[in-house]
Design a protein around this motif. Structure first.
Motif, mmCIF file in Angstrom:
data_model
loop_
_atom_site.group_PDB
_atom_site.id
_atom_site.type_symbol
_atom_site.label_atom_id
_atom_site.label_comp_id
_atom_site.label_asym_id
_atom_site.label_seq_id
_atom_site.Cartn_x
_atom_site.Cartn_y
_atom_site.Cartn_z
ATOM 1 N N VAL A 22 6.302 -3.890 -24.022
ATOM 2 C CA VAL A 22 5.514 -3.978 -25.255
ATOM 3 C C VAL A 22 5.247 -2.572 -25.782
ATOM 4 O O VAL A 22 5.226 -1.611 -25.018
ATOM 5 C CB VAL A 22 4.163 -4.701 -25.026
ATOM 6 N N PRO A 23 5.049 -2.449 -27.086
ATOM 7 C CA PRO A 23 4.719 -1.128 -27.626
ATOM 8 C C PRO A 23 3.430 -0.582 -27.025
ATOM 9 O O PRO A 23 2.538 -1.348 -26.652
ATOM 10 C CB PRO A 23 4.535 -1.394 -29.123
ATOM 11 N N LEU A 24 3.348 0.725 -26.931
ATOM 12 C CA LEU A 24 2.134 1.348 -26.410
ATOM 13 C C LEU A 24 0.937 0.904 -27.240
ATOM 14 O O LEU A 24 1.037 0.757 -28.449
ATOM 15 C CB LEU A 24 2.263 2.864 -26.448
ATOM 16 N N GLY A 25 -0.153 0.684 -26.572
ATOM 17 C CA GLY A 25 -1.369 0.276 -27.247
ATOM 18 C C GLY A 25 -1.585 -1.228 -27.266
ATOM 19 O O GLY A 25 -2.657 -1.684 -27.616
ATOM 20 N N LEU A 26 -0.563 -1.998 -26.912
ATOM 21 C CA LEU A 26 -0.718 -3.448 -26.841
ATOM 22 C C LEU A 26 -0.741 -3.885 -25.384
ATOM 23 O O LEU A 26 0.007 -3.369 -24.569
ATOM 24 C CB LEU A 26 0.440 -4.163 -27.546
ATOM 25 N N PRO A 27 -1.587 -4.865 -25.061
ATOM 26 C CA PRO A 27 -1.622 -5.364 -23.679
ATOM 27 C C PRO A 27 -0.406 -6.232 -23.383
ATOM 28 O O PRO A 27 0.288 -6.691 -24.292
ATOM 29 C CB PRO A 27 -2.908 -6.194 -23.644
ATOM 30 N N LEU A 28 -0.131 -6.457 -22.117
ATOM 31 C CA LEU A 28 0.984 -7.316 -21.722
ATOM 32 C C LEU A 28 0.766 -8.764 -22.148
ATOM 33 O O LEU A 28 1.708 -9.455 -22.517
ATOM 34 C CB LEU A 28 1.191 -7.274 -20.206
ATOM 35 N N GLU A 33 -5.385 -16.604 -30.017
ATOM 36 C CA GLU A 33 -5.860 -16.104 -31.307
ATOM 37 C C GLU A 33 -5.269 -14.728 -31.626
ATOM 38 O O GLU A 33 -4.848 -14.470 -32.748
ATOM 39 C CB GLU A 33 -7.394 -16.034 -31.323
ATOM 40 N N GLN A 34 -5.226 -13.840 -30.630
ATOM 41 C CA GLN A 34 -4.644 -12.514 -30.832
ATOM 42 C C GLN A 34 -3.145 -12.609 -31.093
ATOM 43 O O GLN A 34 -2.620 -11.883 -31.930
ATOM 44 C CB GLN A 34 -4.906 -11.625 -29.607
ATOM 45 N N ALA A 35 -2.466 -13.520 -30.397
ATOM 46 C CA ALA A 35 -1.030 -13.696 -30.602
ATOM 47 C C ALA A 35 -0.752 -14.169 -32.029
ATOM 48 O O ALA A 35 0.198 -13.708 -32.666
ATOM 49 C CB ALA A 35 -0.472 -14.697 -29.589
ATOM 50 N N ALA A 36 -1.571 -15.066 -32.519
ATOM 51 C CA ALA A 36 -1.407 -15.551 -33.893
ATOM 52 C C ALA A 36 -1.572 -14.406 -34.883
ATOM 53 O O ALA A 36 -0.785 -14.264 -35.830
ATOM 54 C CB ALA A 36 -2.414 -16.663 -34.181
ATOM 55 N N LYS A 37 -2.557 -13.579 -34.646
ATOM 56 C CA LYS A 37 -2.798 -12.442 -35.533
ATOM 57 C C LYS A 37 -1.629 -11.458 -35.490
ATOM 58 O O LYS A 37 -1.163 -10.984 -36.520
ATOM 59 C CB LYS A 37 -4.099 -11.737 -35.130
ATOM 60 N N LEU A 38 -1.121 -11.159 -34.285
ATOM 61 C CA LEU A 38 0.028 -10.263 -34.153
ATOM 62 C C LEU A 38 1.264 -10.830 -34.859
ATOM 63 O O LEU A 38 2.043 -10.089 -35.452
ATOM 64 C CB LEU A 38 0.367 -10.031 -32.672
ATOM 65 N N SER A 72 5.366 -9.464 -25.351
ATOM 66 C CA SER A 72 6.781 -9.165 -25.597
ATOM 67 C C SER A 72 7.584 -10.413 -25.958
ATOM 68 O O SER A 72 8.681 -10.313 -26.509
ATOM 69 C CB SER A 72 7.408 -8.486 -24.382
ATOM 70 N N ALA A 73 7.065 -11.607 -25.671
ATOM 71 C CA ALA A 73 7.781 -12.848 -25.956
ATOM 72 C C ALA A 73 7.596 -13.314 -27.397
ATOM 73 O O ALA A 73 8.381 -14.128 -27.883
ATOM 74 C CB ALA A 73 7.320 -13.942 -25.006
ATOM 75 N N ILE A 74 6.599 -12.807 -28.083
ATOM 76 C CA ILE A 74 6.274 -13.302 -29.420
ATOM 77 C C ILE A 74 7.433 -13.116 -30.407
ATOM 78 O O ILE A 74 7.839 -14.082 -31.051
ATOM 79 C CB ILE A 74 4.958 -12.679 -29.935
ATOM 80 N N PRO A 75 8.013 -11.908 -30.554
ATOM 81 C CA PRO A 75 9.094 -11.754 -31.536
ATOM 82 C C PRO A 75 10.306 -12.641 -31.249
ATOM 83 O O PRO A 75 10.835 -13.287 -32.165
ATOM 84 C CB PRO A 75 9.476 -10.275 -31.439
ATOM 85 N N ASP A 76 10.751 -12.714 -29.995
ATOM 86 C CA ASP A 76 11.910 -13.541 -29.649
ATOM 87 C C ASP A 76 11.633 -15.022 -29.899
ATOM 88 O O ASP A 76 12.487 -15.750 -30.401
ATOM 89 C CB ASP A 76 12.319 -13.341 -28.186
ATOM 90 N N TYR A 77 10.448 -15.459 -29.547
ATOM 91 C CA TYR A 77 10.096 -16.859 -29.742
ATOM 92 C C TYR A 77 10.098 -17.204 -31.227
ATOM 93 O O TYR A 77 10.650 -18.226 -31.635
ATOM 94 C CB TYR A 77 8.720 -17.159 -29.126
ATOM 95 N N LEU A 78 9.504 -16.357 -32.050
ATOM 96 C CA LEU A 78 9.462 -16.633 -33.483
ATOM 97 C C LEU A 78 10.852 -16.601 -34.102
ATOM 98 O O LEU A 78 11.148 -17.391 -35.007
ATOM 99 C CB LEU A 78 8.525 -15.660 -34.185
#
Length: 84
Positions: A22-28, A33-38, A72-78
């Motif tokens: 994941v990019p620096l500054g983001l948790p694993l 709710e946070q995933a939706a916002k990201l 790290s799964a959010i972009p691939d899943y979307l």
């Protein structure tokens, strides 16, 4: 002395710099709710992805009620969910 020099060059975990998932500054992991916002989508839609029987987003349960999503799964899943 040689071991001290090596410790400064490589992270203790053995993960090469710049390859962290994941990019620096983001948790694993983040909350739903946070995933939706990201992702830039609504909370209800992200819960649909969490509860999908056919293709749920990668997640883990913490305790009885808390669900965490791997950042790290959010972009691939979307990308998989996109329609052509």
């Amino acid at each position: 002395m040689k071991e001290e020099h090596m410790a400064k060059d490589k992270p203790a975990s053995g993960i090469p710099p710049g390859s962290w998932p994941v990019p620096l500054g983001l948790p694993l992991y983040v909350t739903v709710e946070q995933a939706a916002k990201l992702a830039g989508i609504g909370r209800d839609r992200m819960y649909e992805y969490v509860n999908s029987r056919a293709d749920p987003i990668p997640q883990m349960r913490v305790g009885r009620a808390k669900t965490l999503i791997r950042t790290s799964a959010i972009p691939d899943y979307l990308r998989r969910r996109e329609t052509a």
